[in-house]
Structures are given as C-alpha cells and as structure tokens.
Design a protein around this motif. Structure first.
Motif, PDB file in Angstrom:
ATOM      1  N   ALA A   2      -7.834 -73.835 -69.382  1.00 44.12           N
ATOM      2  CA  ALA A   2      -7.174 -73.084 -68.319  1.00 44.12           C
ATOM      3  C   ALA A   2      -5.897 -73.804 -67.872  1.00 44.12           C
ATOM      4  N   ARG A  69     -12.576 -72.609 -68.054  1.00 42.94           N
ATOM      5  CA  ARG A  69     -12.650 -71.156 -68.232  1.00 42.94           C
ATOM      6  C   ARG A  69     -13.389 -70.532 -67.060  1.00 42.94           C
ATOM      7  N   SER A  80     -19.024 -72.646 -69.622  1.00 40.55           N
ATOM      8  CA  SER A  80     -18.861 -71.279 -70.121  1.00 40.55           C
ATOM      9  C   SER A  80     -19.781 -71.060 -71.316  1.00 40.55           C
TER      10      SER A  80
END
Length: 101
Positions: A2, A69, A80
């Motif tokens: 991210a 994420r 995740s």
C-alpha cells in the motif's frame, strides 16, 4: 504494498483513537445514561461533535500487517488473504495447513 501515505494516515487515526478513547467513553456514557438531564445531554453531544473526526474508532481501517492491503483482511490473523495463504503454505502460521480430501 500500500501507499506509504495511506499507511501513515491510518497510523495517525489509530493514535488519535487511543488519545481520545477515555474522553469519548465518558461523553458516550453521559449520552446513554437515563438520569442525564436535557441540558447535560446536549452539552455532551456538542462536546462529542467537537472532537476530531479521526478520533472515532470506525474511521480506522483494518490493514494487513505485512503488506498494508486494506481489502480481504482476516481479522484473526491480522493479514490479507494472499499473505495468509503464503504464510500458511510456508508453515509460518502454527496450526494452519492446506486441506485436501
């Protein structure tokens, strides 16, 4: 991975939630109490709205601790689904194995 700005923004929100948790809980207790007068209720309500928006726990996003994420987050493991699968297949998560039948 991210964006760093997303991760930092979420971290800032988490810190604000911790900072204002006590004050927010006090005000919520006043609002929920049936013994509260109308004047006290409205005063507490006003004080609650004047707290920073990001101090609300609902604004914190659950993110994978490895990749950051935000979607497909498995709360129990804190990662995740893709990271979970990688870690499970490598044997890094105790008690988790690939099923076959």
């Amino acid at each position: 991975m991210a964006k760093t700005s997303s991760l930092e923004r979420n971290l800032k929100r988490q810190n604000l939630v911790k900072k204002y948790a006590g004050k927010r809980a006090e005000l919520k207790a006043i609002l929920a109490s049936p013994k509260t007068t109308d004047e006290e209720f409205y005063k507490a309500q006003r004080a609650l709205t004047e707290l920073p928006r990001n101090s609300s726990p609902t604004r914190v996003r659950n993110r994978c601790s490895v990749t950051g994420r935000a979607r497909a987050y498995i709360r129990r493991y804190g990662v995740s689904r893709m990271t979970f699968r990688e870690l499970a297949l490598n044997g890094k998560i105790p008690g988790v194995m690939k099923s076959s039948w």
